[in-house]
Design a protein around this motif. Structure first.
Motif, short mmCIF file in Angstrom:
data_model
loop_
_atom_site.label_atom_id
_atom_site.label_comp_id
_atom_site.label_asym_id
_atom_site.label_seq_id
_atom_site.Cartn_x
_atom_site.Cartn_y
_atom_site.Cartn_z
N MET A 121 15.46 -0.57 -36.46
CA MET A 121 15.82 0.02 -36.13
C MET A 121 16.66 1.12 -37.36
SD MET A 121 14.93 2.27 -34.05
CE MET A 121 15.76 3.99 -33.93
N THR A 122 18.06 -0.77 -37.57
CA THR A 122 18.77 0.64 -38.52
C THR A 122 18.16 0.44 -39.66
OG1 THR A 122 19.71 -2.07 -38.81
CG2 THR A 122 20.68 -1.10 -37.15
N ALA A 123 16.86 0.32 -40.22
CA ALA A 123 16.79 0.18 -41.38
C ALA A 123 16.05 1.52 -41.74
CB ALA A 123 15.70 -0.76 -42.04
N PHE A 124 15.33 1.85 -40.66
CA PHE A 124 14.86 3.55 -40.53
C PHE A 124 15.79 4.32 -40.37
CE2 PHE A 124 13.02 6.87 -37.97
CZ PHE A 124 12.27 6.88 -38.06
N LEU A 125 17.19 4.06 -39.50
CA LEU A 125 18.40 5.10 -39.94
C LEU A 125 18.93 5.23 -41.09
CD1 LEU A 125 20.79 4.69 -36.24
CD2 LEU A 125 19.30 6.23 -37.38
N GLU A 126 19.12 3.97 -41.93
CA GLU A 126 19.09 4.01 -43.24
C GLU A 126 18.61 4.56 -44.32
OE1 GLU A 126 19.74 0.67 -45.24
OE2 GLU A 126 20.26 1.46 -47.50
N ILE A 127 17.49 5.39 -43.86
CA ILE A 127 16.36 6.39 -44.98
C ILE A 127 16.53 7.47 -44.15
CG2 ILE A 127 14.50 6.44 -44.96
CD1 ILE A 127 13.14 3.26 -45.12
N ILE A 128 16.84 7.31 -43.20
CA ILE A 128 16.87 8.87 -42.95
C ILE A 128 18.31 9.54 -43.08
CG2 ILE A 128 17.30 10.40 -41.06
CD1 ILE A 128 14.42 9.82 -40.62
N LEU A 129 18.91 8.44 -43.11
CA LEU A 129 20.48 8.95 -43.38
C LEU A 129 20.95 9.20 -44.86
CD1 LEU A 129 23.52 8.78 -42.37
CD2 LEU A 129 24.34 7.40 -43.41
N ARG A 130 19.78 8.51 -45.86
CA ARG A 130 19.97 8.48 -47.17
C ARG A 130 18.83 9.72 -47.30
NH1 ARG A 130 20.17 3.92 -51.89
NH2 ARG A 130 21.20 2.41 -49.74
N LEU A 131 18.16 10.21 -47.30
CA LEU A 131 17.26 11.23 -47.13
C LEU A 131 17.90 12.20 -46.94
CD1 LEU A 131 14.33 11.62 -48.27
CD2 LEU A 131 13.85 12.23 -45.39
N ALA A 132 19.08 12.73 -45.95
CA ALA A 132 20.07 13.67 -45.77
C ALA A 132 21.11 14.06 -46.50
CB ALA A 132 20.58 13.54 -44.15
N VAL A 133 21.34 12.75 -47.24
CA VAL A 133 22.65 13.20 -48.05
C VAL A 133 21.78 13.61 -49.34
CG1 VAL A 133 23.69 11.59 -49.92
CG2 VAL A 133 23.85 10.62 -47.81
N GLY B 54 21.07 0.69 -54.17
CA GLY B 54 20.30 0.07 -54.33
C GLY B 54 19.31 1.69 -53.80
N GLY B 55 18.10 1.46 -53.44
CA GLY B 55 16.55 2.25 -53.83
C GLY B 55 16.83 2.32 -51.61
N ALA B 56 17.06 3.34 -51.39
CA ALA B 56 15.90 2.93 -49.80
C ALA B 56 14.64 2.13 -49.49
CB ALA B 56 15.45 4.17 -49.00
N LEU B 57 13.82 3.01 -50.18
CA LEU B 57 12.67 1.38 -50.68
C LEU B 57 12.92 1.16 -51.68
CD1 LEU B 57 10.05 4.51 -49.29
CD2 LEU B 57 11.10 2.83 -47.75
N SER B 58 12.08 -0.62 -52.31
CA SER B 58 12.35 -1.28 -52.99
C SER B 58 11.01 -1.82 -53.16
CB SER B 58 13.51 -1.47 -53.97
OG SER B 58 13.69 -2.56 -54.84
N PHE B 59 9.67 -1.75 -53.87
CA PHE B 59 9.00 -2.50 -53.66
C PHE B 59 8.72 -3.27 -55.06
CE2 PHE B 59 7.38 1.05 -52.34
CZ PHE B 59 6.56 1.04 -53.69
#
Lengths: 213, 302
Positions: free
Chosen positions: B1-13, B89-94
């Motif tokens: 859940m927190t990971a999901f929130l973090e992605i949303i937050l980064r996208l918002a920024v 780092g990146g919000a998504l990384s692979f």
């Protein structure tokens, strides 16, 4: 020591490509002059101890290639009222790509040559081969006489780089003789260009194909 | 859940900060020209205004006219999520995400060009043709730069491959990527964002017939692309990774701002090149990146 020499030669290789890509005559002349100055500075960095003779030759090279020859060419351009635009017969982009390919081949091919160990780590031989190749492209791919002179000068810069390999064994007289030859050649070409311009109303060397009495 | 929130937050920024950059750019240009210029937040006002307006649709246009900008915007937002932000780092990384980044950028360009062609106007078709033909060369340069970074670091993950070369390699890469940035974002000397003469514009020509929310989405997407390239350029050239977290973020923000001002200065001091000289400049950028690749290769072999 070797890294500053490599930096100067790398700069000269970059200037090669710039010369292939620029479309104005005065900027090509400036690029050739800058390359001459960069190469003329190399002997200062090659020597471990300061030698008067080498310094004299280097200073002479910088003065002739950086000041005298560009001035002669600019004057020739003014008196013959030459167009500033260059007409290429090999386009700018293809000639730049050719030059880049030649530079890479020179860097790669020089490793195959049996060089002395003191020269193996430097870019002297690759830089020389790349400049000679660039000079040939300019000689073949430009139609006006004055841009071919610039090609000839870049070709000479390449030969000068090869001469630097023998800096300890070439007499000073030979070096200064080559420099004098070059100056006289450019001087004479400047006069000839004026004559060609008057006789044919253009410097296009493709028109100079028929011999007549 | 927190990971999901973090992605949303980064996208918002990302979404919130992107429209700031064109404002700074225009302010720099105005400052050099001695004008007061539009406010830094001008693009926010424009976007809000456009969002409230209605859409004028050509009778020729298919749903692609609206879908194109939307898909392009989503692709750019996804690309923004992949780009690492300094120490965070990146919000998504692979593994291999850099390939996805390149393809997302290409997809965004394709959708913008597609939407432009949907309008059925010859000017938009001309703009799309120009955009795509420049992209052939600038993408080659971008991919070569990516290759040189990946050879340098021996990795294909954006998070770890942005370890910049030192010395000549960094200078070559910086010059090449800066030219790619200017070309990809349609700045001077490749395109003039201020011109509205149909015969000379490129990116603006593609957006000519768009209005209301689709135009807002195109403008916002363009500003996001600018921010993305600025962050990529700063991280590919400066060794931000070695610094402590706070200094690294400050250095990243400072570099992005100064490169933005640099783009503004280039725009004020240079005139636009004529069309036939653009391929030459883009080839130069490609060659710069190619030599950076060679340096990385030879340096890695030793």
């Amino acid at each position: 020591m070797s890294s500053s020499v490599n930096l100067l030669i790398g700069l000269a290789m970059g200037l090669n490509l710039l010369a292939l890509g620029s479309s104005r005559m005065p900027s090509v002349i400036r690029i050739v002059a800058a390359q001459g100055v960069a190469l003329g500075l190399i002997p200062f960095f090659m020597e471990d101890r300061f030698g008067w003779l080498v310094a004299l030759v280097a200073a002479g090279t910088v003065a002739v290639k950086g000041l005298v020859i560009p001035n002669l060419l600019h004057r020739a351009m003014r008196t013959a009222k030459i167009d500033r635009e260059i007409e290429p017969s090999i386009g700018f982009v293809p000639s730049m790509l050719l030059g880049a390919g030649g530079t890479m081949a020179a860097v790669d091919g020089a490793q195959l040559l049996p060089l002395l160990s003191e020269h193996a780590g430097t870019l002297l031989v690759p830089g020389a081969l790349a400049s000679i190749f660039t000079g040939f492209i300019l000689l073949i791919g430009r139609v006006t006489a004055i841009s071919q002179v610039c090609g000839y000068l870049i070709l000479d810069n390449g030969i000068y780089l090869i001469g630097l390999l023998l800096i300890h064994s070439t007499p000073l007289l030979v070096e200064s003789g080559i420099l004098l030859d070059l100056t006289v050649a450019v001087f004479v070409i400047g006069i000839i260009m004026d004559r060609i311009q008057r006789a044919f109303d253009s410097l296009d060397t493709r028109k100079l194909t028929v011999l007549r009495e | 859940m927190t990971a999901f929130l973090e992605i949303i937050l980064r996208l918002a920024v990302w979404l919130a900060l992107a429209p700031l950059l064109p404002g700074i750019l225009n302010k720099t240009k105005a400052w050099v020209a001695g004008r007061r210029g539009p406010p830094v937040l001008q693009l926010y006002y424009d976007l809000a205004r456009l969002w409230r307006k209605s859409v004028v649709l050509s009778t020729l246009a298919s749903p692609g006219f609206i879908a194109g900008p939307a898909v392009a915007w989503v692709a750019l937002a996804a690309a923004a999520l992949l780009v690492p932000l300094g120490p965070a780092g990146g919000a998504l990384s692979f593994k291999g995400d850099v390939l996805l980044l390149v393809y997302l950028l290409a997809a965004a360009r394709f959708c913008t060009a597609w939407a432009a062609l949907e309008a059925g106007s010859s000017f938009e078709g001309m703009g799309a043709a120009r955009e795509v033909s420049y992209a052939v060369l600038s993408e080659a340069a971008l991919i070569t730069a990516v290759l040189s970074l990946s050879v340098q670091s021996g990795s294909v993950t954006l998070g770890t491959m942005l370890t910049p070369p030192v010395g000549a390699g960094a200078a070559l890469l910086a010059a090449g990527l800066f030219a790619v940035l200017l070309a990809e974002n349609c700045r001077v000397p490749f395109d003039d964002p201020n011109t509205h003469l149909e015969l000379t514009m490129i990116h603006e020509a593609m957006a000519l017939d768009h209005s209301g929310p689709p135009l807002a989405v195109i403008l916002h997407g363009a500003s996001m692309k600018l921010l993305l390239f600025l962050v990529l350029l700063s991280e590919a050239v400066l060794p931000i990774r070695q610094l402590p977290a706070f200094t690294a973020s400050a250095a990243l923000a400072g570099t992005v701002l100064s490169v933005t001002v640099g783009v503004g200065l280039v725009e004020s001091l240079l005139a636009r090149f004529s069309f036939r000289r653009v391929p030459l400049l883009l080839t130069t950028a490609f060659l710069l990146c190619l030599f950076a690749l060679l340096l990385a290769w030879k340096g890695g072999a030793q």
